[in-house]
Design a protein around this motif. Structure first.
Motif, PDB file in Angstrom:
ATOM      1  N   ASN A 278       0.869  -1.175   0.000  1.00 29.35           N
ATOM      2  CA  ASN A 278       0.000   0.000   0.000  1.00 29.35           C
ATOM      3  C   ASN A 278       0.909   1.228   0.000  1.00 29.35           C
ATOM      4  OD1 ASN A 278      -1.760   2.113   0.485  1.00 29.35           O
ATOM      5  ND2 ASN A 278      -2.502   1.334   2.434  1.00 29.35           N
ATOM      6  N   ALA A 279       0.769   2.056  -1.050  1.00 27.57           N
ATOM      7  CA  ALA A 279       1.604   3.255  -1.178  1.00 27.57           C
ATOM      8  C   ALA A 279       0.806   4.539  -1.023  1.00 27.57           C
ATOM      9  CB  ALA A 279       2.317   3.245  -2.530  1.00 27.57           C
ATOM     10  N   ASN A 280      -0.472   4.444  -0.697  1.00 30.22           N
ATOM     11  CA  ASN A 280      -1.295   5.654  -0.613  1.00 30.22           C
ATOM     12  C   ASN A 280      -0.842   6.579   0.518  1.00 30.22           C
ATOM     13  OD1 ASN A 280      -2.850   5.011  -2.797  1.00 30.22           O
ATOM     14  ND2 ASN A 280      -4.682   4.487  -1.633  1.00 30.22           N
ATOM     15  N   ASP A 281      -1.032   7.865   0.294  1.00 30.87           N
ATOM     16  CA  ASP A 281      -0.705   8.888   1.281  1.00 30.87           C
ATOM     17  C   ASP A 281      -1.743   8.839   2.404  1.00 30.87           C
ATOM     18  OD1 ASP A 281      -0.055  11.129   2.742  1.00 30.87           O
ATOM     19  OD2 ASP A 281      -0.472  12.552   1.131  1.00 30.87           O
ATOM     20  N   ALA A 282      -1.337   8.299   3.545  1.00 30.27           N
ATOM     21  CA  ALA A 282      -2.261   8.134   4.668  1.00 30.27           C
ATOM     22  C   ALA A 282      -2.636   9.462   5.320  1.00 30.27           C
ATOM     23  CB  ALA A 282      -1.670   7.189   5.709  1.00 30.27           C
ATOM     24  N   SER A 283      -1.865  10.520   5.082  1.00 28.80           N
ATOM     25  CA  SER A 283      -2.243  11.815   5.654  1.00 28.80           C
ATOM     26  C   SER A 283      -3.500  12.359   4.964  1.00 28.80           C
ATOM     27  CB  SER A 283      -1.095  12.824   5.568  1.00 28.80           C
ATOM     28  OG  SER A 283      -0.822  13.169   4.225  1.00 28.80           O
TER      29      SER A 283
ATOM     30  N   TYR B 245      -5.573  10.118   3.174  1.00 24.91           N
ATOM     31  CA  TYR B 245      -6.508   8.990   3.185  1.00 24.91           C
ATOM     32  C   TYR B 245      -6.222   8.140   4.422  1.00 24.91           C
ATOM     33  CZ  TYR B 245      -7.528  10.548  -1.473  1.00 24.91           C
ATOM     34  OH  TYR B 245      -7.916  11.325  -2.538  1.00 24.91           O
ATOM     35  N   PRO B 246      -6.666   8.613   5.602  1.00 24.18           N
ATOM     36  CA  PRO B 246      -6.324   7.927   6.858  1.00 24.18           C
ATOM     37  C   PRO B 246      -6.752   6.463   6.895  1.00 24.18           C
ATOM     38  CG  PRO B 246      -7.500   9.996   7.285  1.00 24.18           C
ATOM     39  CD  PRO B 246      -7.464   9.799   5.806  1.00 24.18           C
ATOM     40  N   GLN B 247      -7.801   6.097   6.153  1.00 26.75           N
ATOM     41  CA  GLN B 247      -8.243   4.701   6.144  1.00 26.75           C
ATOM     42  C   GLN B 247      -7.205   3.779   5.510  1.00 26.75           C
ATOM     43  OE1 GLN B 247      -9.408   7.290   4.355  1.00 26.75           O
ATOM     44  NE2 GLN B 247     -10.770   6.635   2.728  1.00 26.75           N
ATOM     45  N   ASP B 248      -6.187   4.347   4.835  1.00 22.75           N
ATOM     46  CA  ASP B 248      -5.100   3.560   4.262  1.00 22.75           C
ATOM     47  C   ASP B 248      -3.855   3.583   5.141  1.00 22.75           C
ATOM     48  OD1 ASP B 248      -6.444   2.625   2.016  1.00 22.75           O
ATOM     49  OD2 ASP B 248      -5.977   4.405   0.846  1.00 22.75           O
ATOM     50  N   GLY B 249      -3.975   4.097   6.347  1.00 22.49           N
ATOM     51  CA  GLY B 249      -2.845   4.156   7.268  1.00 22.49           C
ATOM     52  C   GLY B 249      -2.519   2.809   7.881  1.00 22.49           C
TER      53      GLY B 249
ATOM     54  N   LYS C 290      -2.707   7.328  -4.420  1.00 21.93           N
ATOM     55  CA  LYS C 290      -2.862   8.673  -3.829  1.00 21.93           C
ATOM     56  C   LYS C 290      -1.488   9.203  -3.451  1.00 21.93           C
ATOM     57  CE  LYS C 290      -7.181   7.819  -4.289  1.00 21.93           C
ATOM     58  NZ  LYS C 290      -7.637   7.837  -5.656  1.00 21.93           N
ATOM     59  N   TRP C 291      -0.918   9.954  -4.378  1.00 28.98           N
ATOM     60  CA  TRP C 291       0.442  10.468  -4.211  1.00 28.98           C
ATOM     61  C   TRP C 291       0.462  11.613  -3.217  1.00 28.98           C
ATOM     62  CZ3 TRP C 291       3.676   7.131  -5.999  1.00 28.98           C
ATOM     63  CH2 TRP C 291       3.361   6.354  -7.132  1.00 28.98           C
ATOM     64  N   ARG C 292       1.536  11.678  -2.488  1.00 32.96           N
ATOM     65  CA  ARG C 292       1.764  12.759  -1.539  1.00 32.96           C
ATOM     66  C   ARG C 292       1.924  14.060  -2.320  1.00 32.96           C
ATOM     67  NH1 ARG C 292       5.142  10.074   0.957  1.00 32.96           N
ATOM     68  NH2 ARG C 292       3.804   9.312   2.572  1.00 32.96           N
ATOM     69  N   VAL C 293       1.260  15.096  -1.871  1.00 35.14           N
ATOM     70  CA  VAL C 293       1.345  16.400  -2.518  1.00 35.14           C
ATOM     71  C   VAL C 293       2.485  17.176  -1.874  1.00 35.14           C
ATOM     72  CG1 VAL C 293       0.117  18.546  -2.984  1.00 35.14           C
ATOM     73  CG2 VAL C 293      -1.138  16.380  -2.951  1.00 35.14           C
ATOM     74  N   ALA C 294       3.334  17.754  -2.719  1.00 37.21           N
ATOM     75  CA  ALA C 294       4.503  18.488  -2.205  1.00 37.21           C
ATOM     76  C   ALA C 294       4.107  19.783  -1.552  1.00 37.21           C
ATOM     77  CB  ALA C 294       5.474  18.767  -3.338  1.00 37.21           C
TER      78      ALA C 294
END
Length: 185
Positions: A76-81, A83-87, A181-185
């Motif tokens: 799982n590579a989604n940005d958990a910040s 999408y907290p459900q992917d943390g 869901k890539w992390r936004v810079a």
């Protein structure tokens, strides 16, 4: 909106990685987890309806093929910040609830997903015993609400060919699902 996986060069060598398994809390590397027969690396997440749609069949297929010597690794590579459900806590909860027979790794930096050029969830990469890419694409043609049964047909065909010593057909359908869901810079 659905995202499609990129077309990759078959025969490319898998890149090693080491990520934390949310189930055991241990670091898992590709070198340690790979099989001399075949290794499936799959990018999944908790919240994607495309993943949710295939998850019970995926767990069943993983169990079946693990008994035949195939290794499965979920990432799982989604940005958990965003999408907290992917943390991590939710990953561990889902893995226990679904009784994942494979490690569920968290790619917190998203570097592994970038290295593998992963674009969506679910997305499947199948490597032979020499860790050469021989299949990259979809689980099967079933999607939420399209009334096609979930069978894992595409993934199973690739694994059956590898296990029988036959080449995996070069014509492969891309994976389709939610974008990573890539992390936004």
């Amino acid at each position: 909106m659905a995202q499609q996986s990129r077309q990759l060069t078959l025969g490319a060598k898998a890149q090693n990685f080491a990520l934390l398994d949310m189930i055991t809390g241990n670091l898992v590397s590709l070198e340690e987890a790979a099989s001399p027969k075949a290794t499936v690396i799959m990018f999944i997440c908790n919240h994607c309806p495309y993943v949710e749609h295939i998850l019970p069949a995926l767990v069943e297929i993983a169990r079946t093929y693990q008994a035949r010597g195939v290794s499965f690794i979920a990432i799982n590579a989604n940005d958990a910040s965003q999408y907290p459900q992917d943390g991590p806590d939710h990953m561990k909860e889902l893995a226990k609830q679904m009784q994942f027979p494979f490690p569920y790794l968290y790619d917190q930096t998203q570097q592994v997903a970038r290295t593998y050029q992963a674009a969506c969830t679910p997305e499947f990469f199948v490597y032979d015993g020499g860790l050469r890419l021989c299949y990259h694409g979809q689980f099967d043609s079933s999607r939420p609400k399209n009334d096609i049964a979930v069978t894992g047909e595409d993934l199973r065909h690739a694994l059956d060919a590898l296990l029988a010593g036959r080449p995996v057909p070069a014509q492969q359908r891309p994976g389709i699902g939610c974008s990573i869901k890539w992390r936004v810079a």
